[in-house]
Design an enzyme around this catalytic site. Sequence first.
Site, PDB file in Angstrom:
ATOM      1  NE  ARG A 104      -3.803   0.637   2.027  1.00 40.81           N
ATOM      2  CZ  ARG A 104      -5.005   0.699   2.625  1.00 40.81           C
ATOM      3  NH1 ARG A 104      -5.161   1.375   3.753  1.00 40.81           N
ATOM      4  NH2 ARG A 104      -6.036   0.072   2.115  1.00 40.81           N
ATOM      5  CG  HIS A 131      -8.390   0.144  -2.624  1.00 40.58           C
ATOM      6  ND1 HIS A 131      -7.622  -0.969  -2.362  1.00 40.58           N
ATOM      7  CD2 HIS A 131      -8.998   0.458  -1.443  1.00 40.58           C
ATOM      8  CE1 HIS A 131      -7.760  -1.309  -1.090  1.00 40.58           C
ATOM      9  NE2 HIS A 131      -8.585  -0.462  -0.506  1.00 40.58           N
ATOM     10  CD  GLN A 134     -12.947  -1.660  -0.556  1.00 48.37           C
ATOM     11  OE1 GLN A 134     -12.143  -1.639   0.356  1.00 48.37           O
ATOM     12  NE2 GLN A 134     -14.166  -2.186  -0.415  1.00 48.37           N
ATOM     13  CG  ASP A 223     -13.756   6.565  -0.219  1.00 50.49           C
ATOM     14  OD1 ASP A 223     -13.656   6.385   1.019  1.00 50.49           O
ATOM     15  OD2 ASP A 223     -12.773   6.556  -0.993  1.00 50.49           O
ATOM     16  CB  CYS A 263     -14.063   1.350   0.430  1.00 48.56           C
ATOM     17  SG  CYS A 263     -13.675   3.102   0.618  1.00 48.56           S
ATOM     18  NE  ARG A 291     -10.161  -5.214   0.570  1.00 48.76           N
ATOM     19  CZ  ARG A 291      -9.419  -4.218   1.058  1.00 48.76           C
ATOM     20  NH1 ARG A 291     -10.004  -3.161   1.585  1.00 48.76           N
ATOM     21  NH2 ARG A 291      -8.096  -4.252   0.965  1.00 48.76           N
TER      22      ARG A 291
HETATM   23  N1  NVA Z   1     -10.169   6.847  -0.830  1.00 47.58           N
HETATM   24  C1  NVA Z   1      -9.751   6.321   0.450  1.00 47.58           C
HETATM   25  C2  NVA Z   1      -9.954   4.830   0.484  1.00 47.58           C
HETATM   26  C3  NVA Z   1      -9.594   4.186   1.794  1.00 47.58           C
HETATM   27  C4  NVA Z   1      -9.761   2.701   1.771  1.00 47.58           C
HETATM   28  C5  NVA Z   1      -8.297   6.665   0.702  1.00 47.58           C
HETATM   29  O1  NVA Z   1      -7.496   6.530  -0.233  1.00 47.58           O
HETATM   30  O2  NVA Z   1      -7.975   7.116   1.799  1.00 47.58           O
HETATM   31  N1   CP Z   2     -11.102  -0.233   2.765  1.00 51.69           N
HETATM   32  C1   CP Z   2      -9.819  -0.288   3.163  1.00 51.69           C
HETATM   33  O1   CP Z   2      -8.890  -0.494   2.371  1.00 51.69           O
HETATM   34  O2   CP Z   2      -9.640  -0.146   4.511  1.00 51.69           O
HETATM   35  P1   CP Z   2      -8.256   0.085   5.246  1.00 51.69           P
HETATM   36  O3   CP Z   2      -7.732   1.427   4.820  1.00 51.69           O
HETATM   37  O4   CP Z   2      -8.594   0.053   6.715  1.00 51.69           O
HETATM   38  O5   CP Z   2      -7.316  -1.025   4.862  1.00 51.69           O
END
Ligand code: NVA
Ligand code: CP
Length: 306
Positions: A104, A131, A134, A223, A263, A291
């Site tokens: 990540r 992502h 997801q 989101d 998500c 997930r």
């Molecule tokens: N759009 C959000 C998704 C988190 C799972 C982020 O990137 O913070």
């Molecule tokens: N939806 C998701 O990726 O959650 P986290 O940021 O907690 O991993």
Amino acid sequence: MSLRHCIKVDDFSKSEIFELFEIASEVKKKFRNKENFKPFKDLSLAMIFAKPSARTRVSFETGFSWMGGHAIYLAPQDIGLGKRETASDLAQLFSRYNDMIMARVFSHNDILDFEKNATVPVINGLTDYNHPCQILTDIFTIWEFKKNNFDHLKIVYIGDGNNIVNSWLRLSSVLPIEFISISPEGFYPDNTTVDLAKYSGISNIKISNSIDDVKNSDVVYTDVWASMGQKDEIDERIKSFSSYQVNSKLVSTAKPDYLFMHCLPAERGREVTNDVIDSKNSVVFEQAENRLHIQNAIMLKISGKI
Ligand code: NVA
Ligand code: CP
């Protein structure tokens, strides 16, 4: 078998996405029954995080361990990606220690560097751009709930045109869907990705700024208004996004049996109100659980274990 990665949703063809649904359904049953299933015995997974996570970390670690392997969590301060070491060096290093890499990261170029330099499968656990785990989970969850009407669903995303939307658009370039993305002007999804989705000719795509497009939807998805890396912009963003909140008035225009999706993590009271996220239409925890199962399916598929 040639080396396979999961960097974007469209790394899988339409038939492979349905195959992932079948594998995920199987492993979901096995996991829930606590069956003995150890295809990753003696193998290890390096999990690299440059950003925070609850779901991604715990679902990958739980899934890989349950399937007999050892998952190693590396926090942002352990790696210092781009400061202490480059993605390319880390990819070569972990390819020698580990059998799979999940990362990540902030910059999408970093995950591309992992993909380019690793000699083991790489899984994208979120970048600023997309992502994939997801959105493969989300479409699997919709398939579980709406199997009988799956081909004719109106899926509406409302909020920031971010990594989640880019992934929905990439999905729509391989799987036929009706997808509407609603954002305030200035917060639309990535142009090149919108073009990719539109010109693939596979799906019906609309990019809108009108909340009226929620009408008659089967799925309403939102989101956070400021993603990781943008949290200090939130006060400014609230001004642009306030009329895009998913609340009971907005969803009253959706179909009565619509699914509410997010998500997570949700900033309750901001992009979504409690009465919506806690309503009978909300499937956010089924989505979060899935997930685990879809990622297990992805790991089995790209490692050639299934
Ligand atoms: N759009 C959000 C998704 C988190 C799972 C982020 O990137 O913070
Ligand atoms: N939806 C998701 O990726 O959650 P986290 O940021 O907690 O991993």
